[in-house]
Motif scaffolding. Structure first.
Motif, PDB file in Angstrom:
ATOM      1  N   THR A 495       0.855  -1.194   0.000  1.00  0.00           N
ATOM      2  CA  THR A 495       0.000   0.000   0.000  1.00  0.00           C
ATOM      3  C   THR A 495       0.888   1.239   0.000  1.00  0.00           C
ATOM      4  O   THR A 495       1.910   1.280   0.698  1.00  0.00           O
ATOM      5  N   SER A 496       0.521   2.254  -0.762  1.00  0.00           N
ATOM      6  CA  SER A 496       1.322   3.477  -0.782  1.00  0.00           C
ATOM      7  C   SER A 496       0.995   4.352   0.425  1.00  0.00           C
ATOM      8  O   SER A 496      -0.120   4.304   0.962  1.00  0.00           O
ATOM      9  N   SER A 497       1.953   5.149   0.825  1.00  0.00           N
ATOM     10  CA  SER A 497       1.726   6.089   1.923  1.00  0.00           C
ATOM     11  C   SER A 497       0.622   7.076   1.567  1.00  0.00           C
ATOM     12  O   SER A 497      -0.149   7.509   2.428  1.00  0.00           O
ATOM     13  N   TRP A 498       0.522   7.426   0.285  1.00  0.00           N
ATOM     14  CA  TRP A 498      -0.536   8.345  -0.154  1.00  0.00           C
ATOM     15  C   TRP A 498      -1.921   7.766   0.124  1.00  0.00           C
ATOM     16  O   TRP A 498      -2.823   8.495   0.553  1.00  0.00           O
ATOM     17  N   VAL A 525       3.463   9.077   7.842  1.00  0.00           N
ATOM     18  CA  VAL A 525       2.531   7.951   7.757  1.00  0.00           C
ATOM     19  C   VAL A 525       2.663   7.049   8.983  1.00  0.00           C
ATOM     20  O   VAL A 525       1.664   6.519   9.488  1.00  0.00           O
ATOM     21  N   ALA A 526       3.874   6.887   9.516  1.00  0.00           N
ATOM     22  CA  ALA A 526       4.041   6.084  10.735  1.00  0.00           C
ATOM     23  C   ALA A 526       3.344   6.758  11.918  1.00  0.00           C
ATOM     24  O   ALA A 526       2.685   6.095  12.726  1.00  0.00           O
ATOM     25  N   ASP A 527       3.482   8.065  12.029  1.00  0.00           N
ATOM     26  CA  ASP A 527       2.813   8.826  13.087  1.00  0.00           C
ATOM     27  C   ASP A 527       1.301   8.722  12.926  1.00  0.00           C
ATOM     28  O   ASP A 527       0.561   8.468  13.893  1.00  0.00           O
ATOM     29  N   PHE A 528       0.827   8.929  11.709  1.00  0.00           N
ATOM     30  CA  PHE A 528      -0.607   8.889  11.415  1.00  0.00           C
ATOM     31  C   PHE A 528      -1.217   7.546  11.801  1.00  0.00           C
ATOM     32  O   PHE A 528      -2.272   7.475  12.438  1.00  0.00           O
ATOM     33  N   MET A 529      -0.565   6.453  11.441  1.00  0.00           N
ATOM     34  CA  MET A 529      -1.127   5.127  11.694  1.00  0.00           C
ATOM     35  C   MET A 529      -1.043   4.750  13.170  1.00  0.00           C
ATOM     36  O   MET A 529      -1.986   4.189  13.736  1.00  0.00           O
ATOM     37  N   GLU A 607       6.935   4.128   1.464  1.00  0.00           N
ATOM     38  CA  GLU A 607       7.194   5.510   1.071  1.00  0.00           C
ATOM     39  C   GLU A 607       8.496   5.501   0.287  1.00  0.00           C
ATOM     40  O   GLU A 607       9.572   5.287   0.843  1.00  0.00           O
ATOM     41  N   ASN A 608       8.373   5.727  -1.024  1.00  0.00           N
ATOM     42  CA  ASN A 608       9.531   5.618  -1.919  1.00  0.00           C
ATOM     43  C   ASN A 608       9.559   6.785  -2.896  1.00  0.00           C
ATOM     44  O   ASN A 608       9.979   6.641  -4.043  1.00  0.00           O
ATOM     45  N   GLY A 609       9.105   7.960  -2.442  1.00  0.00           N
ATOM     46  CA  GLY A 609       9.072   9.106  -3.325  1.00  0.00           C
ATOM     47  C   GLY A 609       8.031   8.950  -4.406  1.00  0.00           C
ATOM     48  O   GLY A 609       7.083   8.151  -4.280  1.00  0.00           O
ATOM     49  N   VAL A 610       8.189   9.731  -5.477  1.00  0.00           N
ATOM     50  CA  VAL A 610       7.201   9.699  -6.554  1.00  0.00           C
ATOM     51  C   VAL A 610       7.889   9.528  -7.901  1.00  0.00           C
ATOM     52  O   VAL A 610       9.072   9.833  -8.065  1.00  0.00           O
ATOM     53  N   LEU A 611       7.110   9.047  -8.847  1.00  0.00           N
ATOM     54  CA  LEU A 611       7.502   9.031 -10.258  1.00  0.00           C
ATOM     55  C   LEU A 611       6.739  10.149 -10.958  1.00  0.00           C
ATOM     56  O   LEU A 611       5.576  10.407 -10.632  1.00  0.00           O
TER      57      LEU A 611
END
Length: 679
Positions: A495-498, A525-529, A607-611
């Protein structure tokens, strides 16, 4: 304006009349060149003077001696070569009606021993400073004599250079407050032990300076009002020391600060980020004001005019520093005086400015790309020679900045945004309550583009047909990017962080977060979850979690994650994912031994940045004049783009921000600002 009137009252500091109550306190932007405050440094402060500030103080940590470190490209005031630069600096700032002062210091052990001239660092006692991992040589009698003399000589240079005053710093465990603090000072002679003894060297330095500059020259001190450190100076003892300093009759003001610089967490308390309320430490200055009879300044994270006005109107302070607020908008005072408070670009407390300096770079504002680049990219935008039709696709910070600058240049601008609201990835950055301030960046840009009558078309996914129907002269693709899921076996289970932050996917019960970028996104995302009850482990290939975040910006994330027992696993690569029954199995490889480990979880978030989202760019490219090519020389010098690769082309086409490749807010806005200045 009525509630802000207190800020516009002049203030008399000794013989000097300050035109209002707002100042910028001495700080470390990293702009010195060869240890001197040359044009870049001067223009940065002159812009604040132009913007209406009363007093701008520069040279945070300007070193008086060769054995005082020069971190962060700071100013060297140890010899006379600085005087001509001071003279030029004073003339520039005085020309706009503001006063100017310089801070001087000896940093003691606060720095690295293997820089500058490799001279031994000095300290009240031989103990370690954690931030830099440095020890200091315990000062001997000849060190005391030399340092006192150097303080006097440096202050003399400040006066000779035509500046309005000089400030000493006794905070962050520079040499002066290192003597005051029982955490550092372990001496048993006349300079250690009792408060009177610990004050002795500080008072000797002040006496030395007064002997050089005389009684008429303004001399103040930035002083810690609470070290916020176990075993350090508390508010009561700091108040007693402040009273003793004021009672000498040799200081003209006290500039109240707090915290300590021994650790990154201590540094964050000195330079509060968005996790602190605006004016969180105003109470310390108020306490000092009630107990001393000399002017009191306050220099800690006042980000908004309402808090500043209250601080002055209620008598908590005499002058209020809005330093980072002026990094965000150096014209803050002028806009206030013109009744244009809505046009003020407010500091959001991201600490991007501070953390860049900590990493050895010049300070930059996360949202104002002209700050620190006044000679290259002026804050005021000039009108273009001819009006053009500009289409911007994408309403993130880069797209909005492109639309804003193009409109200021006088162009007709259409802005397409597929979502119902502008903001782009900033909508995800603000999902944590304590990071809501990030929304201030997009709110300001949104307001500005609408005030400039940009044709904003939200809920409209731009197509090639829609763009071409506008008959544009220039098309700016600011479409951002899309999540880059790691290319590993089993990526379909990731699942993407987005998806998590946008609400498209719900947080799982037992989650592995794989953070490749090591910046705010993964920790967000770690804080959010974890805030929503997920059991979270965050793994990363870097040697520590959040390795590429700024030092002070990282602190509150780490505090919150530790409080929720989030497991942190640095130094591991995610190699593959497979399904086993109802569980997901993540295969992690340790970076040094190449040993594999497995985790059984209910969800894996990456979380691996964006394309780049560049489909529209590629569709529009064949009919463009330049075929999408950017002239780098013209771009960096703010000149028009003149490349012709297609004689039959109908428009010029450019990409900015993440539509080029994965970067950050500042990069996207810097792309936009430079490109549109040349249009």
């Amino acid at each position: 304006m009525t509630e802000l009137q207190s800020l516009l009252k002049p203030f008399k500091l000794k013989h000097l009349t300050l035109r209002n109550r707002i100042m910028s306190t001495s700080h470390a932007p990293g702009y010195a060149e060869d240890g001197m405050p040359k044009d870049k440094y001067q223009l940065y402060h002159a812009e604040k003077a132009k913007g209406g500030i009363a007093l701008t103080s520069f040279g945070g940590s300007s070193s008086i001696s060769k054995d005082s470190p020069l971190p962060f490209n700071q100013i060297d005031v140890s010899d006379d070569r600085v005087i001509p630069y001071f003279e030029q600096f004073a003339e520039r700032v005085h020309g706009y009606g503001a006063a100017i002062m310089c801070q001087i210091t000896h940093l003691g052990r606060r720095g690295s021993w293997d820089t500058r001239d490799w001279l031994p660092l000095i300290s009240p006692s031989t103990n370690r400073e954690e931030m830099h991992g440095a020890y200091g040589k315990e000062m001997e009698d000849f060190d005391f004599r030399r340092v006192r003399r150097h303080f006097g000589e440096a202050a003399g240079r400040v006066k000779q250079g035509g500046l309005d005053g000089c400030e000493l710093i006794a905070t962050a465990h520079h040499l002066l407050d290192a003597f005051l603090s029982p955490v550092v000072n372990k001496r048993t002679d006349k300079y250690g032990g009792s408060q009177e003894n610990r004050l002795r060297f500080v008072i000797e330095v002040i006496e030395e300076i007064r002997g050089v500059v005389g009684s008429d020259f303004i001399l103040g001190m930035k002083f810690v009002a609470n070290e916020l450190q176990e075993g350090g100076l508390d508010a009561i003892e700091c108040l007693r020391i402040t009273q003793a300093l004021a009672a000498t009759g040799m200081l003209d003001y006290i500039n109240v600060h707090q915290g300590n610089g021994d650790t990154v967490r201590g540094l964050q308390s000195m330079l509060p980020d968005m996790s602190y309320d605006s004016g969180a430490f105003l109470y310390l200055a108020s306490a000092v004001k009630s107990e001393v009879d000399i002017p009191v300044f306050h220099s800690s994270a006042i980000r908004d005019l309402a808090t500043a006005a209250r601080a002055v109107a209620e008598g908590h302070v005499d002058m209020i520093a809005m330093t980072r607020a002026h990094i965000a908008d150096p014209h803050l005072v002028r806009k206030m005086m013109e009744g244009r408070e809505d046009d003020i670009r407010q500091c959001v407390g991201a600490n991007y400015c501070i953390d860049r300096v900590g990493e050895g770079h010049p300070a930059s504002c996360i949202q104002n790309v002209s700050t620190g680049r006044e000679g290259q990219l002026p804050h005021d935008v000039t009108t273009a020679v001819s009006r053009q039709k500009v289409v911007v696709v994408g309403g993130g910070p880069g797209g909005m900045e492109a639309a804003r600058v193009a409109a200021l240049r006088g162009h007709e601008v259409v802005l397409f945004e597929k979502e119902a609201q502008l903001g782009g990835q900033l909508r995800l950055a603000r999902v944590l309550g304590w990071r809501e301030n990030m929304g201030g960046i997009s709110r300001w840009l949104d307001m500005q583009v609408r005030k400039l009558r940009v044709d904003v078309r939200t809920s409209t996914a731009a197509t090639a047909e829609l763009v071409l129907a506008e008959n544009p002269d220039a098309v700016i693709i600011a479409t951002g990017g899309k999540p880059n899921i790691p290319d590993i076996p089993g990526r379909e289970y990731i699942t993407s962080s987005w998806d998590i932050l946008s609400g498209a996917a719900k947080p799982g019960e037992n989650v592995l977060v794989y953070d490749v970028t090591g910046d705010t996104q993964g920790l967000t995302v770690a804080d959010f979850m974890s805030e929503r009850g997920s059991l979270v482990e965050i793994a990363a290939p870097d040697q520590m979690i959040g390795a590429h975040m700024g030092g002070t910006a990282r602190i509150n994330f780490m505090k919150r994650l530790h409080e929720r027992d989030v497991i942190m696993t640095p130094g591991y690569y995610l190699r593959s994912v497979y399904l086993e029954g109802n569980a997901l199995i993540a295969v992690l490889r340790e970076a040094y031994s190449d040993r594999d480990q497995e985790r059984e979880v209910t969800q894996i978030v990456a979380e691996n940045g964006v394309l780049p989202s560049d489909e529209l760019y590629r569709q529009l490219r064949p009919a463009s004049i330049n075929l999408g090519e950017l002239d780098h020389q013209a771009f960096t010098s703010l000149n028009p783009q003149t490349i012709v690769n297609n004689e039959g082309g109908k428009y010029r086409l450019f990409r900015i921000g993440d539509a080029v490749y994965s970067r950050n807010i500042h990069a996207a806005m810097f792309d936009a600002a430079r490109l549109m200045r040349g249009l």
